[in-house]
Motif scaffolding. Structure first.
Motif, PDB file in Angstrom:
ATOM      1  N   VAL A 133      -1.979   8.292  -3.626  1.00 21.63           N
ATOM      2  CA  VAL A 133      -1.901   7.319  -2.538  1.00 21.63           C
ATOM      3  C   VAL A 133      -3.155   6.454  -2.553  1.00 21.63           C
ATOM      4  O   VAL A 133      -4.138   6.745  -3.244  1.00 21.63           O
ATOM      5  CB  VAL A 133      -1.735   8.019  -1.178  1.00 21.63           C
ATOM      6  N   SER A 134      -3.127   5.394  -1.751  1.00 22.53           N
ATOM      7  CA  SER A 134      -4.219   4.431  -1.769  1.00 22.53           C
ATOM      8  C   SER A 134      -5.559   5.051  -1.388  1.00 22.53           C
ATOM      9  O   SER A 134      -6.610   4.639  -1.893  1.00 22.53           O
ATOM     10  CB  SER A 134      -3.893   3.267  -0.822  1.00 22.53           C
ATOM     11  N   GLU A 135      -5.548   6.038  -0.496  1.00 24.17           N
ATOM     12  CA  GLU A 135      -6.798   6.681  -0.104  1.00 24.17           C
ATOM     13  C   GLU A 135      -7.445   7.424  -1.271  1.00 24.17           C
ATOM     14  O   GLU A 135      -8.661   7.606  -1.298  1.00 24.17           O
ATOM     15  CB  GLU A 135      -6.558   7.649   1.055  1.00 24.17           C
ATOM     16  N   GLN A 136      -6.620   7.857  -2.232  1.00 26.87           N
ATOM     17  CA  GLN A 136      -7.163   8.545  -3.397  1.00 26.87           C
ATOM     18  C   GLN A 136      -7.633   7.552  -4.458  1.00 26.87           C
ATOM     19  O   GLN A 136      -8.695   7.724  -5.061  1.00 26.87           O
ATOM     20  CB  GLN A 136      -6.102   9.463  -4.007  1.00 26.87           C
ATOM     21  N   CYS A 137      -6.799   6.539  -4.701  1.00 28.06           N
ATOM     22  CA  CYS A 137      -7.126   5.547  -5.716  1.00 28.06           C
ATOM     23  C   CYS A 137      -6.181   4.372  -5.562  1.00 28.06           C
ATOM     24  O   CYS A 137      -4.957   4.564  -5.502  1.00 28.06           O
ATOM     25  CB  CYS A 137      -6.995   6.148  -7.124  1.00 28.06           C
ATOM     26  N   GLU A 138      -6.710   3.167  -5.472  1.00 25.47           N
ATOM     27  CA  GLU A 138      -5.841   1.993  -5.373  1.00 25.47           C
ATOM     28  C   GLU A 138      -4.973   1.888  -6.618  1.00 25.47           C
ATOM     29  O   GLU A 138      -5.403   2.242  -7.722  1.00 25.47           O
ATOM     30  CB  GLU A 138      -6.676   0.720  -5.206  1.00 25.47           C
ATOM     31  N   MET A 168       0.847  -1.198   0.000  1.00 24.32           N
ATOM     32  CA  MET A 168       0.000   0.000   0.000  1.00 24.32           C
ATOM     33  C   MET A 168       0.879   1.244   0.000  1.00 24.32           C
ATOM     34  O   MET A 168       1.874   1.304   0.711  1.00 24.32           O
ATOM     35  CB  MET A 168      -0.916  -0.004   1.219  1.00 24.32           C
ATOM     36  N   ILE A 169       0.533   2.218  -0.826  1.00 19.94           N
ATOM     37  CA  ILE A 169       1.276   3.471  -0.902  1.00 19.94           C
ATOM     38  C   ILE A 169       0.484   4.525  -0.134  1.00 19.94           C
ATOM     39  O   ILE A 169      -0.662   4.830  -0.471  1.00 19.94           O
ATOM     40  CB  ILE A 169       1.496   3.885  -2.360  1.00 19.94           C
ATOM     41  N   SER A 170       1.099   5.080   0.917  1.00 21.01           N
ATOM     42  CA  SER A 170       0.351   5.928   1.850  1.00 21.01           C
ATOM     43  C   SER A 170       0.805   7.380   1.899  1.00 21.01           C
ATOM     44  O   SER A 170       0.205   8.186   2.608  1.00 21.01           O
ATOM     45  CB  SER A 170       0.424   5.333   3.261  1.00 21.01           C
ATOM     46  N   SER A 171       1.862   7.731   1.176  1.00 25.03           N
ATOM     47  CA  SER A 171       2.329   9.120   1.230  1.00 25.03           C
ATOM     48  C   SER A 171       2.805   9.575  -0.145  1.00 25.03           C
ATOM     49  O   SER A 171       3.312   8.778  -0.936  1.00 25.03           O
ATOM     50  CB  SER A 171       3.470   9.273   2.246  1.00 25.03           C
ATOM     51  N   HIS A 172       2.618  10.860  -0.391  1.00 30.73           N
ATOM     52  CA  HIS A 172       3.086  11.445  -1.643  1.00 30.73           C
ATOM     53  C   HIS A 172       4.596  11.676  -1.588  1.00 30.73           C
ATOM     54  O   HIS A 172       5.187  11.767  -0.509  1.00 30.73           O
ATOM     55  CB  HIS A 172       2.381  12.778  -1.919  1.00 30.73           C
ATOM     56  N   MET A 173       5.181  11.786  -2.741  1.00 29.86           N
ATOM     57  CA  MET A 173       6.614  12.049  -2.808  1.00 29.86           C
ATOM     58  C   MET A 173       6.917  13.472  -2.363  1.00 29.86           C
ATOM     59  O   MET A 173       6.203  14.412  -2.728  1.00 29.86           O
ATOM     60  CB  MET A 173       7.123  11.850  -4.235  1.00 29.86           C
TER      61      MET A 173
END
Length: 310
Positions: free
Chosen positions: A102-107, A1-6
């Motif tokens: 991130v995952s909260e925006q779109c898987e 899961m990707i949880s943070s922006h760069m």
């Protein structure tokens, strides 16, 4: 899961662009982030953001772009056409990241793309291209003499895209990252699809190869163990996948890996004994065996998962 922006990209801090903002003293020293707030925004809103960037930031100062939410990223293709249209102005553009969501925006497996080819043809001097997501992603084989870094972060990488990468002529490419993902999320790349990449004939400058996040990491390891491209690598990354003892045994029995600077195997399913054997066999190599995994059991069945899927 990707949880943070760069927070940084291409060696530069990421700065969100807002129309009318006060520009940094050196607008060429940042990676500009373009993103709309509404995840279902009309396409015209993101197009207006690109138009404002073209009007307010000197074209030759746009060195790197990070594309965030463009509006309905789960069903509408990334706006490659808008970026390609600006090529005559953005003469200094050298790095692009598509879909830093991130995952909260779109898987990751829902992120929708189209054809990447126009971006590569519009920017022959582009050096870095990273893409997150692979839903409807496509690519035509091209010759590109500028590209030094290509990364495809996916929960499931289509075999058609992998084959296209293998058929590209990329003489300057030093780093290639492929997240193979899971079949349930469109990851139908096979070991056979990887063969041209592992042969390395069209990748003479390659020094960093990641074939990771794979359900069938043991088979990938078996192919890598005899792959011609490996002898010229500095970094080999088989992390994030379902690597078990047979895959590690294939690596140990294959060609020497002692020339590597780093072997990344983090997120794995290796026994402690096999881990010790790997480290002992590769003195002087930075072997990353972090984040060991334990199989899950349910109704008498054993399950192993990649690090990134949905």
């Amino acid at each position: 899961m990707i949880s943070s922006h760069m927070s940084s990209f291409a060696g530069m801090p990421v700065v969100p662009f807002t129309p009318g903002m006060t520009l940094p003293d050196d607008p060429s020293a940042v990676a500009w982030r373009l993103e709309v707030e509404d995840f279902e925004a009309d396409p015209a809103e993101f197009a207006g953001l690109v138009t404002a960037l073209r009007a307010e930031v000197p074209g030759d100062a746009v060195r790197a772009l990070v594309i965030g939410e463009w509006g309905s990223a789960y069903e509408r293709a990334a706006p490659v056409d808008l970026l390609a249209d600006a090529a005559k102005e953005w003469t200094g553009l050298r790095a692009v990241f598509l879909a830093d969501l991130v995952s909260e925006q779109c898987e990751i497996s829902w992120l929708t793309h189209g054809d990447l080819t126009p971006l590569l043809t519009a920017y022959p001097e582009l050096e870095v291209l990273w893409v997150r997501g692979a839903n409807e992603l496509s690519l035509d084989p091209v010759r590109h003499t500028g590209l030094r870094e290509l990364g495809l972060q996916t929960g499931g990488l289509p075999g058609s895209v992998t084959r296209a990468v293998g058929d590209c002529d990329l003489p300057a490419l030093r780093r290639l990252d492929l997240w193979l993902g899971q079949q349930n999320y469109g990851g139908d790349t096979t070991v056979g699809d990887l063969a041209p990449i592992l042969a390395g004939d069209r990748l003479p400058a390659l020094r960093h190869l990641a074939v990771c996040n794979a359900e069938y990491a043991d088979r990938v390891a078996g192919a890598v163990a005899t792959a011609p491209v490996v002898s010229r690598l500095e970094v080999l990354d088989l992390s994030m996948g379902v690597l078990t003892d047979p895959g590690a045994e294939a690596l140990l029995a294959g060609q020497p890996l002692t020339h590597l600077r780093r072997l990344d195997l983090h997120h794995h399913f290796l026994s402690e004994e096999t881990q010790r054997r790997l480290v002992a066999a590769l003195p002087g190599v930075d072997v990353d065996l972090g984040n060991p995994q334990t199989p899950s059991q349910y109704s008498g069945r054993v399950y192993r998962f990649t690090a990134v899927g949905e």
